[in-house]
Scaffold this motif. Structure first.
Motif, short mmCIF file in Angstrom:
data_model
loop_
_atom_site.label_atom_id
_atom_site.label_comp_id
_atom_site.label_asym_id
_atom_site.label_seq_id
_atom_site.Cartn_x
_atom_site.Cartn_y
_atom_site.Cartn_z
N ILE A 9 -25.53 -118.18 13.54
CA ILE A 9 -24.58 -118.32 12.45
C ILE A 9 -23.25 -118.81 13.02
CG2 ILE A 9 -23.28 -117.09 10.65
CD1 ILE A 9 -25.63 -115.10 10.55
N TYR A 10 -22.75 -119.92 12.45
CA TYR A 10 -21.44 -120.42 12.84
C TYR A 10 -20.34 -119.82 11.96
CZ TYR A 10 -23.94 -124.03 15.47
OH TYR A 10 -24.76 -124.70 16.35
N HIS A 11 -20.67 -119.62 10.69
CA HIS A 11 -19.67 -119.14 9.73
C HIS A 11 -20.34 -118.16 8.78
CE1 HIS A 11 -16.79 -119.29 6.36
NE2 HIS A 11 -15.90 -119.65 7.27
N GLN A 12 -19.61 -117.16 8.34
CA GLN A 12 -20.18 -116.12 7.49
C GLN A 12 -20.78 -116.66 6.19
OE1 GLN A 12 -17.52 -113.28 5.77
NE2 GLN A 12 -15.85 -114.73 5.47
N ALA A 37 -29.87 -111.75 15.18
CA ALA A 37 -28.84 -112.56 14.53
C ALA A 37 -27.65 -112.70 15.48
CB ALA A 37 -28.39 -111.90 13.23
N VAL A 38 -27.25 -113.95 15.74
CA VAL A 38 -26.19 -114.21 16.71
C VAL A 38 -25.07 -115.01 16.06
CG1 VAL A 38 -25.65 -115.09 19.01
CG2 VAL A 38 -27.97 -114.34 18.50
N HIS A 39 -23.88 -114.43 16.04
CA HIS A 39 -22.70 -115.13 15.55
C HIS A 39 -22.15 -115.95 16.71
CE1 HIS A 39 -18.34 -114.87 13.78
NE2 HIS A 39 -18.90 -116.04 13.58
N LEU A 40 -22.13 -117.27 16.55
CA LEU A 40 -21.67 -118.16 17.61
C LEU A 40 -20.18 -118.44 17.43
CD1 LEU A 40 -24.64 -120.71 17.68
CD2 LEU A 40 -24.40 -118.57 18.94
N VAL A 41 -19.40 -118.02 18.41
CA VAL A 41 -17.94 -118.14 18.33
C VAL A 41 -17.46 -119.02 19.48
CG1 VAL A 41 -15.74 -116.90 18.37
CG2 VAL A 41 -17.76 -115.86 17.29
N ILE A 117 -31.06 -122.50 13.12
CA ILE A 117 -29.66 -122.89 13.32
C ILE A 117 -29.15 -123.63 12.08
CG2 ILE A 117 -29.49 -122.93 15.83
CD1 ILE A 117 -30.41 -125.79 15.85
N PRO A 118 -27.94 -123.32 11.61
CA PRO A 118 -27.40 -124.03 10.45
C PRO A 118 -27.02 -125.46 10.82
CG PRO A 118 -26.27 -121.92 10.81
CD PRO A 118 -27.06 -122.23 12.05
N PHE A 119 -27.23 -126.37 9.90
CA PHE A 119 -26.79 -127.75 10.06
C PHE A 119 -25.26 -127.77 10.17
CE2 PHE A 119 -26.20 -132.08 7.95
CZ PHE A 119 -26.62 -132.79 9.07
N HIS A 120 -24.72 -128.73 10.90
CA HIS A 120 -23.28 -128.73 11.15
C HIS A 120 -22.46 -129.04 9.89
CE1 HIS A 120 -24.12 -133.07 11.52
NE2 HIS A 120 -22.85 -133.26 11.25
N LYS A 121 -23.08 -129.70 8.89
CA LYS A 121 -22.40 -129.92 7.61
C LYS A 121 -22.84 -128.83 6.65
CE LYS A 121 -21.82 -134.05 5.92
NZ LYS A 121 -22.05 -135.41 5.39
N GLN A 122 -21.87 -128.12 6.10
CA GLN A 122 -22.20 -126.99 5.25
C GLN A 122 -21.54 -127.17 3.88
OE1 GLN A 122 -21.42 -123.38 7.45
NE2 GLN A 122 -22.67 -124.04 9.17
N TRP A 123 -22.39 -127.18 2.83
CA TRP A 123 -21.93 -127.41 1.46
C TRP A 123 -21.39 -126.10 0.87
CZ3 TRP A 123 -25.20 -130.38 3.99
CH2 TRP A 123 -25.20 -131.76 3.74
#
Length: 315
Positions: A9-12, A37-41, A117-123
């Motif tokens: 997760i990049y963003h909540q 679950a890993v929050h990537l900071v 992994i979430p895509f770098h573009k987030q709607w």
């Protein structure tokens, strides 16, 4: 067997979609799931990179921004699963140039079957959030992961409440190991009581060479799906023949907004001009041919997409 998934997760804002995806993965007493679950900071300044394990009942020495919201959401999800899911929560603080190494190391150490992994573009409601640095992280994970990888393009359709309605899930299946991996994931989802799975089998009429071993493997998993879904009206299967990339794009655009989630494989080992032509205008190569079509800037697709890459041998 227990299915082990590592979710990044990049963003909540990505948390609801990832949790809904895990829910539709259908953890049960007979098929339990373990989620890491890993929050990537992104590390800034002169701090030392480190991985924080948020153990239940213990107060962590470090909390990154938004980590507490992510932790609380996953803890609640774990409680609602009545013992069918075990959640382990981490925060990884590292430079984004090397954070993929931590992700891959953790995946190997925990013997996970899939990294999401979430895509770098987030709607989002207020527009599109572009986490530019995340794109290279995702590419490195695709290259180095010791297991299969799924890139999740979240457009909000998966995390939306459905009440008593079914989640419509589509699988666009052409051929090859990545498509088989996507369909295998779809087969697990198909056992969920609130999932309706549609498999669209694309018959590539432009393919000039045949790998009979690959064709046999493709046929086996299609047959497995037909058997699994035979007695369930909510699931369906159909074949669509395509002669060229124009027909392929036309077919994809005709069905793209018929689902809440679309699963596709990332790559194809094919000499078919059907796919070779599509590389000429690929905007996001990390999503593969069909994932790119569904996610391009000028695409009318408003559906969440999961692009699956089967484990690369020797990664």
């Amino acid at each position: 067997m227990e299915l082990r998934i590592l979710a990044c997760i990049y963003h909540q804002d990505s948390t609801p979609c990832i949790i809904r995806l895990l829910e539709l993965t259908n953890p049960t007493a007979k098929t339990p799931m373990c989620c890491y679950a890993v929050h990537l900071v992104q590390l800034t300044g002169s701090l030392v990179p480190h991985l924080v394990h948020h153990e239940p009942g213990k107060s962590a020495k470090f909390h990154a921004k938004d980590s507490s919201h992510i932790i609380n959401a996953f803890r609640l999800y774990e409680q609602e699963c009545n013992g069918n899911v075990v959640v382990n929560l981490f925060t990884s603080i590292s430079p984004f140039s090397t954070i993929h190494e931590e992700v891959c190391r953790l995946a190997a150490e925990k013997s996970t079957s899939l990294v999401i992994i979430p895509f770098h573009k987030q709607w989002r409601l207020h527009g599109i959030k572009n986490i530019v640095e995340a794109r290279s992280v995702n590419r490195h994970i695709l290259d180095m992961a010791p297991c299969s990888v799924g890139i999740l393009v979240d457009r909000g359709t998966l995390s939306a409440s459905k009440n008593n309605n079914l989640y419509e899930i589509g699988v666009l299946f052409a051929h090859g190991r990545d498509d088989r991996e996507a369909l295998a994931y779809g087969l697990r989802m198909a056992k969920h009581s609130k999932a309706a799975l549609t498999v669209i089998h694309l018959i590539d009429l432009a393919r000039t060479s045949q790998d009979y071993h690959e064709m046999e493997l493709d046929s086996d998993i299609i047959t497995e799906y037909k058997i699994e879904s035979a007695a369930k009206r909510r699931h369906s299967y159909r074949q669509e023949s395509v002669n060229d990339c124009v027909e392929l794009i036309r077919l994809i655009t005709s069905v793209e907004n018929s689902f809440d989630l679309i699963l596709v494989g990332r790559s194809y080992r094919s000499r078919s001009p059907l796919f070779e032509a599509l590389t000429e205008w690929s905007e996001f190569p990390e999503l593969g041919f069909m994932g790119d079509i569904l996610t391009q800037s000028d695409s009318r697709c408003r559906v969440s997409v999961l692009v699956v890459q089967q484990q690369i041998s020797g990664a």
